[in-house]
Design a protein around this motif. Structure first.
Motif, PDB file in Angstrom:
ATOM      1  N   ALA A  20       0.840  -1.206   0.000  1.00 38.56           N
ATOM      2  CA  ALA A  20       0.000   0.000   0.000  1.00 38.56           C
ATOM      3  C   ALA A  20       0.872   1.253   0.000  1.00 38.56           C
ATOM      4  N   MET A  21       2.015   1.155   0.672  1.00 40.88           N
ATOM      5  CA  MET A  21       2.867   2.334   0.751  1.00 40.88           C
ATOM      6  C   MET A  21       3.502   2.666  -0.601  1.00 40.88           C
ATOM      7  N   ALA A  22       3.936   1.605  -1.304  1.00 38.83           N
ATOM      8  CA  ALA A  22       4.508   1.839  -2.635  1.00 38.83           C
ATOM      9  C   ALA A  22       3.447   2.435  -3.545  1.00 38.83           C
ATOM     10  N   THR A  47      11.589  18.542   1.605  1.00 36.91           N
ATOM     11  CA  THR A  47      12.046  19.055   2.898  1.00 36.91           C
ATOM     12  C   THR A  47      10.944  18.964   3.950  1.00 36.91           C
ATOM     13  N   SER A  48      11.261  19.386   5.165  1.00 39.80           N
ATOM     14  CA  SER A  48      10.267  19.404   6.243  1.00 39.80           C
ATOM     15  C   SER A  48      10.754  20.376   7.306  1.00 39.80           C
ATOM     16  N   ALA A  49       9.915  20.605   8.315  1.00 37.52           N
ATOM     17  CA  ALA A  49      10.279  21.565   9.355  1.00 37.52           C
ATOM     18  C   ALA A  49      11.454  21.083  10.200  1.00 37.52           C
ATOM     19  N   GLY A  50      11.402  19.834  10.634  1.00 41.31           N
ATOM     20  CA  GLY A  50      12.420  19.355  11.565  1.00 41.31           C
ATOM     21  C   GLY A  50      13.005  18.014  11.174  1.00 41.31           C
ATOM     22  N   PRO A  51      13.877  17.475  12.023  1.00 46.40           N
ATOM     23  CA  PRO A  51      14.478  16.172  11.719  1.00 46.40           C
ATOM     24  C   PRO A  51      13.483  15.030  11.937  1.00 46.40           C
ATOM     25  N   GLY A  52      13.656  13.947  11.212  1.00 42.19           N
ATOM     26  CA  GLY A  52      12.885  12.724  11.445  1.00 42.19           C
ATOM     27  C   GLY A  52      11.487  12.719  10.857  1.00 42.19           C
ATOM     28  N   ASP A  53      11.118  13.737  10.100  1.00 41.45           N
ATOM     29  CA  ASP A  53       9.754  13.790   9.545  1.00 41.45           C
ATOM     30  C   ASP A  53       9.564  12.828   8.365  1.00 41.45           C
ATOM     31  N   GLY A  54      10.671  12.477   7.718  1.00 39.22           N
ATOM     32  CA  GLY A  54      10.568  11.555   6.590  1.00 39.22           C
ATOM     33  C   GLY A  54      11.042  12.132   5.261  1.00 39.22           C
ATOM     34  N   LYS A  55      11.868  13.149   5.314  1.00 36.41           N
ATOM     35  CA  LYS A  55      12.384  13.757   4.065  1.00 36.41           C
ATOM     36  C   LYS A  55      13.157  12.749   3.225  1.00 36.41           C
ATOM     37  N   SER A  56      14.125  12.088   3.865  1.00 31.92           N
ATOM     38  CA  SER A  56      15.000  11.185   3.107  1.00 31.92           C
ATOM     39  C   SER A  56      14.217   9.989   2.574  1.00 31.92           C
ATOM     40  N   THR A  57      13.298   9.480   3.385  1.00 29.10           N
ATOM     41  CA  THR A  57      12.467   8.352   2.959  1.00 29.10           C
ATOM     42  C   THR A  57      11.602   8.759   1.768  1.00 29.10           C
ATOM     43  N   THR A  58      10.996   9.931   1.867  1.00 26.36           N
ATOM     44  CA  THR A  58      10.132  10.410   0.781  1.00 26.36           C
ATOM     45  C   THR A  58      10.955  10.661  -0.481  1.00 26.36           C
ATOM     46  N   PRO A  83      23.516  13.183   6.440  1.00 19.17           N
ATOM     47  CA  PRO A  83      23.164  12.526   5.177  1.00 19.17           C
ATOM     48  C   PRO A  83      22.648  11.106   5.409  1.00 19.17           C
ATOM     49  N   MET A  84      21.689  10.712   4.600  1.00 19.90           N
ATOM     50  CA  MET A  84      21.063   9.397   4.788  1.00 19.90           C
ATOM     51  C   MET A  84      21.025   8.539   3.528  1.00 19.90           C
ATOM     52  N   GLN A  85      21.122   9.157   2.338  1.00 14.11           N
ATOM     53  CA  GLN A  85      20.846   8.376   1.134  1.00 14.11           C
ATOM     54  C   GLN A  85      21.821   7.205   0.943  1.00 14.11           C
ATOM     55  N   LEU A 210       1.691  14.320   3.896  1.00  9.00           N
ATOM     56  CA  LEU A 210       1.412  13.970   5.285  1.00  9.00           C
ATOM     57  C   LEU A 210       1.968  12.569   5.513  1.00  9.00           C
ATOM     58  N   ASN A 211       2.931  12.463   6.371  1.00  6.11           N
ATOM     59  CA  ASN A 211       3.676  11.203   6.514  1.00  6.11           C
ATOM     60  C   ASN A 211       3.363  10.514   7.844  1.00  6.11           C
ATOM     61  N   LYS A 212       3.529   9.217   7.845  1.00 10.08           N
ATOM     62  CA  LYS A 212       3.370   8.385   9.050  1.00 10.08           C
ATOM     63  C   LYS A 212       1.959   8.496   9.640  1.00 10.08           C
ATOM     64  N   VAL A 213       0.984   8.438   8.766  1.00  7.32           N
ATOM     65  CA  VAL A 213      -0.406   8.471   9.225  1.00  7.32           C
ATOM     66  C   VAL A 213      -0.798   7.066   9.659  1.00  7.32           C
ATOM     67  N   TYR A 221      -0.595   0.706   9.388  1.00  5.34           N
ATOM     68  CA  TYR A 221       0.575   0.970   8.577  1.00  5.34           C
ATOM     69  C   TYR A 221       0.638   2.446   8.229  1.00  5.34           C
ATOM     70  N   TYR A 222       1.784   2.843   7.796  1.00  2.57           N
ATOM     71  CA  TYR A 222       1.983   4.242   7.480  1.00  2.57           C
ATOM     72  C   TYR A 222       1.517   4.520   6.064  1.00  2.57           C
ATOM     73  N   TYR A 223       1.032   5.691   5.890  1.00  2.00           N
ATOM     74  CA  TYR A 223       0.462   6.022   4.597  1.00  2.00           C
ATOM     75  C   TYR A 223       0.773   7.465   4.242  1.00  2.00           C
ATOM     76  N   TYR A 224       0.663   7.757   3.002  1.00  4.59           N
ATOM     77  CA  TYR A 224       0.926   9.114   2.550  1.00  4.59           C
ATOM     78  C   TYR A 224      -0.340   9.751   2.021  1.00  4.59           C
ATOM     79  N   TYR A 225      -0.411  11.013   2.188  1.00  2.27           N
ATOM     80  CA  TYR A 225      -1.543  11.747   1.633  1.00  2.27           C
ATOM     81  C   TYR A 225      -1.007  13.043   1.068  1.00  2.27           C
TER      82      TYR A 225
HETATM   83  N1  LIG Z   1       6.068   6.563   5.980  1.00  2.00           N
HETATM   84  C1  LIG Z   1       6.922   6.011   6.835  1.00  2.00           C
HETATM   85  N2  LIG Z   1       6.603   4.844   7.427  1.00  2.00           N
HETATM   86  C2  LIG Z   1       7.428   4.284   8.325  1.00  2.00           C
HETATM   87  N3  LIG Z   1       8.610   4.784   8.719  1.00  2.00           N
HETATM   88  C3  LIG Z   1       8.976   5.942   8.164  1.00  2.00           C
HETATM   89  C4  LIG Z   1       8.166   6.609   7.188  1.00  2.00           C
HETATM   90  N4  LIG Z   1       8.820   7.735   6.804  1.00  2.00           N
HETATM   91  C5  LIG Z   1       9.973   7.767   7.512  1.00  2.00           C
HETATM   92  N5  LIG Z   1      10.071   6.697   8.326  1.00  2.00           N
HETATM   93  C6  LIG Z   1      11.169   6.399   9.280  1.00  2.00           C
HETATM   94  O1  LIG Z   1      11.350   7.535  10.134  1.00  2.00           O
HETATM   95  C7  LIG Z   1      12.730   7.769  10.373  1.00  2.00           C
HETATM   96  C8  LIG Z   1      13.108   9.176   9.913  1.00  2.00           C
HETATM   97  O2  LIG Z   1      12.906   9.236   8.497  1.00  2.00           O
HETATM   98  P1  LIG Z   1      13.866  10.068   7.545  1.00  2.00           P
HETATM   99  O3  LIG Z   1      13.332   9.894   6.170  1.00  2.00           O
HETATM  100  O4  LIG Z   1      15.303   9.725   7.778  1.00  2.00           O
HETATM  101  O5  LIG Z   1      13.567  11.543   8.091  1.00  2.00           O
HETATM  102  P2  LIG Z   1      14.303  12.931   7.805  1.00  2.00           P
HETATM  103  O6  LIG Z   1      15.062  12.785   6.533  1.00  2.00           O
HETATM  104  O7  LIG Z   1      13.189  13.923   7.714  1.00  2.00           O
HETATM  105  O8  LIG Z   1      15.185  13.189   8.988  1.00  2.00           O
HETATM  106  C9  LIG Z   1      13.499   6.677   9.641  1.00  2.00           C
HETATM  107  O9  LIG Z   1      13.786   5.637  10.532  1.00  2.00           O
HETATM  108  C10 LIG Z   1      12.519   6.200   8.567  1.00  2.00           C
HETATM  109  O10 LIG Z   1      12.727   4.857   8.217  1.00  2.00           O
END
Ligand SMILES: Nc1ncnc2c1ncn2[C@@H]1O[C@H](COP(=O)(O)OP(=O)(O)O)[C@@H](O)[C@H]1O
Ligand SMILES: [Mg+2]
Length: 235
Positions: A20-22, A47-58, A83-85, A210-213, A221-225
């Protein structure tokens, strides 16, 4: 460039394309209008406001679904502080963007090619002592034009907007910006602050992810909107 055996759990669009996430990332691709090449929006900063929001994952998943659609894509890790990539793709980070900028090394020499078919990844390279200065340099500004000559899409992973000055400046050089908002933790006022900083820097905001809904179903599970620009960032 040699590839390590690291895992790629972060790239669900590649490892579980039927999940579903893909599917949500493909919907994001469609919603953004990337089905056809739009000359005015071939570079996208995530981008996003703060760390851990899901920028690199997105950013990584968006780059993968664009590549899966047959476009030539380069993903550039511009978070020179955290850096995370390289971790997400499981590749070495001995050389990367920092080397391109500081030593004038050509991107094609140091980027990781075909990590996924059609996808090239330019990792950050070694963390430099002066990231803000490097990202503000004229070389960065010209890099985007060069990359757009060689790739259909340039996807840029970035530092948080509110933590450092790098991001609004970068955003002003990129054709479109996606703002990631973590559903559970990003406060509305913080998301609005981030949006305002981007707008003030003359960035073109494409929308909010909108991440991690948490879904109200049996399976959590987490979903995007995806929200259009006109709607204000959700809580
Ligand atoms: N949609 C998601 N579902 C589950 N885990 C997520 C999701 N998006 C991000 N994460 C997890 O949250 C953490 C932070 O994500 P990351 O993309 O590194 O954030 P940022 O780049 O904004 O700091 C990572 O462990 C990542 O695997
Ligand atoms: Mg990140």
């Amino acid at each position: 460039m040699a590839r390590s055996n690291g895992n790629r759990q972060g790239i669900i669009s590649q490892t579980s394309p039927k999940s579903a996430m893909a599917e949500a990332y493909r919907t994001l691709r469609t919603n953004l209008g990337f089905a056809s090449l739009d000359e005015t929006c071939r570079s996208i900063l995530v981008t996003s406001a703060g760390p851990g929001d899901g920028k690199s994952t997105t950013a990584s998943n968006l780059a993968v679904v664009l590549a899966q659609a047959g476009h030539q894509v380069i993903l550039v890790d511009c978070d020179l502080r955290k850096p995370m990539q390289h971790k997400i793709f499981g590749v070495e980070n001995g050389r990367g963007l920092a080397n391109c900028l500081l030593q004038n090394l050509p991107v094609e020499e140091i980027a990781h090619k075909d990590l996924v078919q059609n996808l090239t990844v330019l990792t950050s390279g070694p963390i430099p002592p002066n990231p803000a200065e490097i990202l503000a340099s004229e070389k960065v500004r010209t890099l985007w034009g060069t990359l757009l000559e060689h790739y259909d899409y340039v996807v840029v992973d970035s530092p948080p907007v509110l933590a450092v000055t790098d991001t609004p400046l970068l955003a002003s050089q990129i054709q479109g910006v996606l703002l990631v908002v973590e559903a559970a933790s990003t406060r509305t006022d913080i998301a609005k602050d981030a949006k305002e900083q981007l707008v003030r820097a003359n960035a073109r905001l494409l929308g909010v992810v909108l991440n991690k809904v948490k879904m109200q179903s049996q399976d959590y599970y987490y979903y995007y909107y995806y929200h259009r620009e006109e709607s204000s960032p959700p809580a």
